[in-house]
Structure formats: structure tokens, C-alpha cells
Design a protein around this motif. Structure first.
Motif, PDB file in Angstrom:
ATOM      1  N   ASP A 187       0.852  -1.199   0.000  1.00 33.54           N
ATOM      2  CA  ASP A 187       0.000   0.000   0.000  1.00 33.54           C
ATOM      3  C   ASP A 187       0.884   1.244   0.000  1.00 33.54           C
ATOM      4  N   PHE A 188       1.865   1.290   0.915  1.00 31.33           N
ATOM      5  CA  PHE A 188       2.769   2.450   1.006  1.00 31.33           C
ATOM      6  C   PHE A 188       3.502   2.692  -0.307  1.00 31.33           C
ATOM      7  N   LEU A 189       4.082   1.630  -0.860  1.00 30.68           N
ATOM      8  CA  LEU A 189       4.874   1.777  -2.081  1.00 30.68           C
ATOM      9  C   LEU A 189       4.006   2.169  -3.272  1.00 30.68           C
ATOM     10  N   THR A 190       2.805   1.613  -3.346  1.00 27.89           N
ATOM     11  CA  THR A 190       1.901   1.955  -4.442  1.00 27.89           C
ATOM     12  C   THR A 190       1.511   3.420  -4.381  1.00 27.89           C
ATOM     13  N   GLN A 191       1.177   3.901  -3.193  1.00 28.35           N
ATOM     14  CA  GLN A 191       0.802   5.314  -3.053  1.00 28.35           C
ATOM     15  C   GLN A 191       1.962   6.231  -3.437  1.00 28.35           C
ATOM     16  N   TYR A 192       3.169   5.846  -3.040  1.00 28.26           N
ATOM     17  CA  TYR A 192       4.323   6.689  -3.372  1.00 28.26           C
ATOM     18  C   TYR A 192       4.567   6.721  -4.878  1.00 28.26           C
ATOM     19  N   LEU A 193       4.522   5.571  -5.530  1.00 32.40           N
ATOM     20  CA  LEU A 193       4.772   5.522  -6.966  1.00 32.40           C
ATOM     21  C   LEU A 193       3.690   6.271  -7.746  1.00 32.40           C
ATOM     22  N   CYS A 194       2.466   6.206  -7.251  1.00 31.25           N
ATOM     23  CA  CYS A 194       1.385   6.988  -7.877  1.00 31.25           C
ATOM     24  C   CYS A 194       1.652   8.481  -7.695  1.00 31.25           C
ATOM     25  N   GLN A 195       2.005   8.865  -6.486  1.00 34.60           N
ATOM     26  CA  GLN A 195       2.266  10.276  -6.193  1.00 34.60           C
ATOM     27  C   GLN A 195       3.441  10.785  -7.011  1.00 34.60           C
ATOM     28  N   ARG A 196       4.478   9.966  -7.139  1.00 30.65           N
ATOM     29  CA  ARG A 196       5.664  10.349  -7.907  1.00 30.65           C
ATOM     30  C   ARG A 196       5.328  10.526  -9.392  1.00 30.65           C
ATOM     31  N   ALA A 197       4.315   9.805  -9.857  1.00 32.98           N
ATOM     32  CA  ALA A 197       3.891   9.902 -11.253  1.00 32.98           C
ATOM     33  C   ALA A 197       2.900  11.037 -11.480  1.00 32.98           C
ATOM     34  N   GLY A 198       2.591  11.774 -10.398  1.00 32.71           N
ATOM     35  CA  GLY A 198       1.700  12.920 -10.529  1.00 32.71           C
ATOM     36  C   GLY A 198       0.242  12.638 -10.231  1.00 32.71           C
ATOM     37  N   LEU A 199      -0.067  11.443  -9.739  1.00 35.77           N
ATOM     38  CA  LEU A 199      -1.455  11.104  -9.421  1.00 35.77           C
ATOM     39  C   LEU A 199      -1.794  11.528  -7.996  1.00 35.77           C
ATOM     40  N   LYS A 200      -3.037  11.940  -7.805  1.00 33.73           N
ATOM     41  CA  LYS A 200      -3.533  12.277  -6.473  1.00 33.73           C
ATOM     42  C   LYS A 200      -4.282  11.086  -5.901  1.00 33.73           C
ATOM     43  N   ALA A 201      -4.541  11.137  -4.586  1.00 27.92           N
ATOM     44  CA  ALA A 201      -5.183  10.012  -3.901  1.00 27.92           C
ATOM     45  C   ALA A 201      -6.502   9.603  -4.556  1.00 27.92           C
ATOM     46  N   GLY A 202      -7.274  10.552  -5.041  1.00 28.07           N
ATOM     47  CA  GLY A 202      -8.567  10.223  -5.647  1.00 28.07           C
ATOM     48  C   GLY A 202      -8.496   9.757  -7.085  1.00 28.07           C
ATOM     49  N   ASP A 203      -7.293   9.698  -7.636  1.00 24.94           N
ATOM     50  CA  ASP A 203      -7.136   9.308  -9.042  1.00 24.94           C
ATOM     51  C   ASP A 203      -7.109   7.799  -9.242  1.00 24.94           C
ATOM     52  N   TYR A 204      -7.059   7.040  -8.172  1.00 27.09           N
ATOM     53  CA  TYR A 204      -6.983   5.585  -8.277  1.00 27.09           C
ATOM     54  C   TYR A 204      -7.632   4.976  -7.044  1.00 27.09           C
ATOM     55  N   THR A 205      -7.895   3.675  -7.101  1.00 27.45           N
ATOM     56  CA  THR A 205      -8.499   2.948  -5.985  1.00 27.45           C
ATOM     57  C   THR A 205      -7.584   1.796  -5.587  1.00 27.45           C
TER      58      THR A 205
END
Length: 338
Positions: free
Chosen positions: A149-167
Motif C-alpha cells: 500500500d505504502f509503495l503503491t501510493q508513493y509511486l502513484c504520487q511520484r507519477a503525478g497522481l492524487k489520492a482520488g485518481d486511483y483505488t
């Protein structure tokens, strides 16, 4: 015979009898130490089972019971509840929990890379070249609050995605992860060997981000990422330093075994059911990811700082709070190991 001589003989006879009685008594059994593992069949946590299989716990005079858990976050909760004495899980939980006022310490660092891979379903692969392309998608993790969960959120954030952009969807590992991909419950997900090799072989998924080696991890996360470790509550450690020393001795001995033996030799020591019916594939995955393990149980240089940076990027519990990294791990026991 004088009275004094008689007394000496009686005393010596009594002493001999006492020694005889003491030596005939069975040795006191070691107090059982229960260790929960966040997925014993996962290769990232292989040192735990391998230590048991090699007999190193017994060599230290320890009575250790390993119990299985679906995800590291579940193992963490069992530790905090006092149901177990130690956890084989990811180091990042030590930082996350400190931000919540709870103190646990890694005393042996098993790995210097997560050993994780973000797999993307073959059905999604043509349109997915980076994490940025996962916007609007459902992503699989072992459990909410887990290291995946932690790593997925970081990689999403690093790619420019916000928390609401994915589930994020907790799907576990192994068969449950495979089923989630096959049933289109997730477009992509983070998992480990042997699940990685299994899905690549069937062609049901491909690799989007690989974090199985220190080099690949640095490219993905910007530095070394100490992951699999053995951690305990700081309060337990303060009262059980002798047990901690013995556990460190056993685990470090195993890490040295891994460093000096081939994937084939290591696989021979593991339970056959961990191969999931394909020993050659199990060995291949282990050979490709063996570099993730530390050779001596020591924390990699700058590793804690990288983990803190990753967590602070998205974790509001950590952002703006002082974290004392020196209280999240210790090298005292591995430094003193035989």
C-alpha cells in the motif's frame, strides 16, 4: 577415624549427591518465542523459514514458532496486541508506527530492496507505460496499510497522481492476487515471487516497475529501500536482550548462508509446496531476486532516510512530525553476532 575426618567425608558425599541430582534433572525448556511472518511462502521473507529449516534456532537453544499471516499489517497488529514476540515484515512499519506514538525496532535487516514488482494485467498493458497511465484504475495491494500500500501510493504520487485518481484494493498474494487479475478486479497490482514468475509465465501480466534488486529499487524510489526485517517492540527488547542476541545470531547465520549458496541450493532447503508445482520457476525467481538480501543483517547506508522520504510524500501521519530514525532500528545485535 577422627570426628573431623568423618564430617568431611559426609560433606563430600552430600555434595556429590547434590551434583548427581542436578545433572540428572532435564534442562529447563526455553521460553517459546512466537514470530509472525507476513506471508511465509513469499521469497522476500524466505530467511525466516530457512532459519528454521537449517536448524539455527535450535542451535541457539531457542524454541521458536513461526506463524503465517496474509500481510505485514496484520502481523504488526498481532505484535502490538502482545500476541507474538516478533514480526518478519517490512522495516517501514517502524517509522509509520512511531508517528502514531508506538515504538518498534528492527534488529536484523533481511533485505536492502523491497523484492516487489508492480504487475500490470496483459489486458491493460498496451495502454499502460507508467504509473501515470493508471489514473482511474483499481490497483491491488496485499492489505490496506501494508507496505505494498505504502509503495503503491508513493509511486502513484511520484507519477503525478492524487489520492482520488486511483483505488486501492486489498487482494493478498498468491492465488488471491492471480484471481483478482484474471477476474479484472484490478488493472495492476504489487506482488512478490513466486507469484511474479507464475504470472509472467502464463502471460497474464507484465512488469511495470521492478524493485527486486538494489539497482532497480534506486531507480524507482531514489535510494536503497530496506524492506524485509525482523522487528520487535522496543519494550520487549529492553527486557529480552539475551533472546534478541540469539535470534540475531540465527538470522545472520542464515543471511550468510544465502550469500554463499546458489538459488538451487537454497530452494532445496525450502518446503516443496512453496514451489507451487514449478520448482524451476521458483529457483529462477530466487536467482533473479537474491541480491535483495543483505549478507550480514545490517541496515544499508541511507536506507532509513529513503524510507522516511517515501512515507512522508503521502502519509499525513508523518508529514511535519519529527521521526527519530535511531529508534526504528539497532545494529547492536548483528554487530555482535558470531
Amino acid at each position: 577415624m577422627s570426628l573431623l575426618t568423618g564430617r568431611v567425608r559426609v560433606s563430600l558425599s552430600a555434595a556429590a549427591l547434590a551434583v548427581s541430582v542436578l545433572t540428572s534433572l532435564p534442562a529447563l525448556a526455553a521460553e517459546k518465542i512466537v514470530i509472525i511472518v507476513g506471508g511465509m511462502e513469499k521469497q522476500i521473507y524466505l530467511p525466516a523459514v530457512l532459519t528454521e529449516r537449517l536448524g539455527y534456532f535450535k542451535d541457539e537453544g531457542l524454541d521458536v514458532e513461526l506463524i503465517n499471516s496474509r500481510a505485514g499489517v496484520e502481523a504488526e497488529n498481532e505484535l502490538l496486541a502482545g500476541a507474538v514476540q516478533g514480526v518478519v515484515g517490512f522495516y517501514d512499519h517502524t517509522i509509520d508506527l512511531q508517528s502514531k506514538g508506538k515504538y518498534i525496532e528492527s534488529i536484523v535487516q533481511f533485505s536492502q530492496a523491497p523484492g516487489e514488482v508492480e504487475l500490470v494485467s496483459t489486458k491493460q498493458a498496451a495502454n499502460t507505460k507508467s504509473f501515470a497511465d493508471l489514473k482511474g484504475k483499481t490497483l491491488g495491494v496485499t492489505g490496506l496499510g501494508s507496505s505494498t500500500d505504502f509503495l503503491t501510493q508513493y509511486l502513484c504520487q511520484r507519477a503525478g497522481l492524487k489520492a482520488g485518481d486511483y483505488t486501492l484494493l486489498p487482494v493478498g498474494a498468491g492465488n488471491t492476487f492471480v484471481a483478482a487479475v484474471k477476474q479484472d478486479q484490478i488493472a495492476a497490482g504489487m506482488t512478490t515471487e513466486p507469484t511474479i514468475g507464475r504470472m509472467l509465465k502464463t502471460g497474464e501480466a507484465s512488469i511495470l516497475v521492478d524493485m527486486r534488486t538494489p539497482e532497480a529499487t534506486e531507480a524507482a524510489l531514489g535510494g536503497p529501500y530496506p524492506a524485509a526485517s525482523f522487528y520487535v517492540q522496543s519494550s520487549w527488547l529492553a527486557k529480552h536482550r539475551d533472546d534478541a542476541t540469539k535470534l540475531a545470531n540465527a538470522f545472520v547465520r542464515t543471511l550468510r548462508f544465502i550469500a554463499t549458496h546458489s538459488a538451487e541450493e537454497i530452494a532445496e532447503k525450502m518446503p516443496a509446496d512453496y514451489y507451487q508445482g514449478d520448482k524451476a520457476l521458483y529457483v529462477k525467481g530466487l536467482a533473479e531476486g537474491k541480491a535483495q538480501f543483505t549478507p550480514d543483517g545490517r541496515m544499508p547506508k541511507n536506507g532509513p532516510e529513503t524510507v522516511l522520504k517515501v512515507l512522508a510524500a503521502f502519509n499525513k501521519n508523518i508529514q511535519g512530525k519529527p521521526v527519530d530514525l535511531a529508534k526504528t532500528y539497532t545494529t547492536d545485535f548483528v554487530d555482535a553476532s558470531r
